[in-house]
Scaffold this motif. Structure first.
Motif, mmCIF file in Angstrom:
data_model
loop_
_atom_site.group_PDB
_atom_site.id
_atom_site.type_symbol
_atom_site.label_atom_id
_atom_site.label_comp_id
_atom_site.label_asym_id
_atom_site.label_seq_id
_atom_site.Cartn_x
_atom_site.Cartn_y
_atom_site.Cartn_z
ATOM 1 N N SER A 1 0.515 -1.563 -0.462
ATOM 2 C CA SER A 1 0.245 0.010 -0.201
ATOM 3 C C SER A 1 0.804 1.462 0.222
ATOM 4 O O SER A 1 0.529 1.818 -0.611
ATOM 5 C CB SER A 1 -1.227 -0.192 1.798
ATOM 6 N N GLU B 1 -7.419 -12.426 -10.090
ATOM 7 C CA GLU B 1 -8.190 -11.674 -10.553
ATOM 8 C C GLU B 1 -8.687 -10.962 -8.862
ATOM 9 O O GLU B 1 -8.511 -9.558 -9.195
ATOM 10 C CB GLU B 1 -9.853 -12.346 -11.218
ATOM 11 N N GLN C 1 -5.938 -8.559 -8.303
ATOM 12 C CA GLN C 1 -5.001 -7.115 -9.308
ATOM 13 C C GLN C 1 -6.852 -5.899 -8.594
ATOM 14 O O GLN C 1 -6.429 -5.006 -9.349
ATOM 15 C CB GLN C 1 -6.118 -7.981 -10.446
ATOM 16 N N LYS C 2 -8.072 -6.918 -8.492
ATOM 17 C CA LYS C 2 -8.767 -5.664 -7.879
ATOM 18 C C LYS C 2 -8.735 -5.511 -7.111
ATOM 19 O O LYS C 2 -8.878 -4.311 -6.455
ATOM 20 C CB LYS C 2 -10.313 -7.024 -7.761
ATOM 21 N N GLU C 3 -7.685 -6.047 -5.522
ATOM 22 C CA GLU C 3 -7.433 -5.238 -4.794
ATOM 23 C C GLU C 3 -6.568 -4.076 -4.684
ATOM 24 O O GLU C 3 -6.514 -3.177 -4.663
ATOM 25 C CB GLU C 3 -6.340 -6.076 -3.408
ATOM 26 N N SER D 1 -6.232 -2.538 -7.325
ATOM 27 C CA SER D 1 -7.389 -1.255 -8.532
ATOM 28 C C SER D 1 -8.198 -0.645 -7.590
ATOM 29 O O SER D 1 -8.309 1.143 -8.009
ATOM 30 C CB SER D 1 -7.692 -1.963 -9.586
ATOM 31 N N ASP D 2 -8.343 -1.382 -7.395
ATOM 32 C CA ASP D 2 -9.305 -0.656 -5.717
ATOM 33 C C ASP D 2 -8.740 0.274 -4.839
ATOM 34 O O ASP D 2 -9.000 1.692 -4.418
ATOM 35 C CB ASP D 2 -10.343 -1.407 -4.958
ATOM 36 N N GLN D 3 -7.802 0.506 -4.919
ATOM 37 C CA GLN D 3 -5.759 1.689 -4.048
ATOM 38 C C GLN D 3 -6.389 2.672 -4.562
ATOM 39 O O GLN D 3 -5.677 3.061 -4.091
ATOM 40 C CB GLN D 3 -5.422 0.495 -3.036
ATOM 41 N N GLY E 1 -7.966 3.599 -7.429
ATOM 42 C CA GLY E 1 -8.705 4.236 -7.642
ATOM 43 C C GLY E 1 -8.994 4.172 -8.603
ATOM 44 O O GLY E 1 -10.068 4.345 -9.822
ATOM 45 N N GLY E 2 -9.196 2.748 -9.164
ATOM 46 C CA GLY E 2 -9.934 1.745 -10.125
ATOM 47 C C GLY E 2 -8.891 2.241 -11.173
ATOM 48 O O GLY E 2 -9.053 1.367 -12.684
#
Length: 248
Positions: free
Chosen positions: A66, A97, A100-102, A104-106, A108-109
């Motif tokens: 992070s 998957e 990647q989402k984790e 991307s969410d951090q 802003g997509g």
């Protein structure tokens, strides 16, 4: 106004602090006007010579990700590329998957490219199914790699790890060492060879190996740069680093 050097795109790259190869490789592969900017995940204990220390290394990487993302986002990148591979194979296709989402969410997509997704896309573009894979890892991560590629629809003929003792020692593996590994995992039924482990210097050797093995050889750093560029709509090709980025 566009960035003077990265006027086509700026790409964030997240690497472990012990990694000395990814920055070299992305700069070799970068087309003109596309720049790569690293955020480093702090690794205090770099031992990975057995199961316990290898898993401890993965915990350190995830724990500092992070902050690395926070830091590199100040460069205002257009895309994010993950410059480490073991965590992206963990948990198979669904695990990648979720990873990647984790990420991307951090951020802003923003689109995120991982080593696992990139290698899969490269093999699909090359239209091969039977693969042999090698890594610098311990057996647990080789199991992750086997699971991921199997779930992605590939027939994993062989997978082997170099069992490197520390995170930095991965970068000390020589081309001479890798010739032996390639000879061991290549079989008549193997249609392509894949290398994972982003701190393993292999992008140039992969291109050379294709000439004497007579089949595609995919280096993870090349595949990840290629996939990142293609996801962003860039069609630049680069010679000297393997079929995937030269012809696709």
């Amino acid at each position: 106004m566009p960035d003077v050097t990265g006027y086509r795109a700026k790409i964030g790259v997240i690497v472990p602090s012990t990694n000395t190869v990814v920055e070299h490789d992305v700069n070799k592969l970068a087309p003109h006007g596309i720049t790569f900017h690293c955020g480093r995940m702090y690794v205090e204990q770099q031992a990975m010579g057995d199961h316990a220390t290898f898993m401890g290394l993965q915990t350190q990487i995830r724990g500092s990700m992070s902050v690395a993302l926070r830091d590199v986002m100040t460069a205002q990148p257009d895309l994010m590329m993950m410059g480490m591979s073991a965590p992206t194979f963990s948990g198979g296709v669904a695990g990648n998957e979720a990873f990647q989402k984790e990420v991307s969410d951090q951020i802003g997509g923003m689109p995120v490219t991982t080593g696992a997704s990139a290698c899969r896309a490269a093999l699909e573009a090359l239209d091969v199914k039977k693969i042999s894979v090698f890594s610098p890892y311990q057996p647990v991560a080789d199991e992750w790699v086997d699971q991921y590629f199997t779930e992605a629809g590939f027939d994993v003929v062989k997978v082997t790890g170099l069992r490197c003792p520390t995170a930095t020692s991965i970068a000390s593996v020589t081309p001479r060492d890798l010739v032996k590994v390639l000879e061991e995992i290549d079989t008549p039924e193997t249609e392509a060879i894949v290398q994972v482990g982003t701190n393993l210097s292999f992008i140039r050797m992969a291109d050379e190996a294709e000439t004497w093995l007579g089949k595609p050889v995919v280096a993870i750093n090349t595949a990840t740069v290629w996939h990142t560029l293609r996801q962003a709509g860039f069609t630049d090709t680069v010679g000297g680093y393997g079929t995937i980025i030269r012809e696709f």
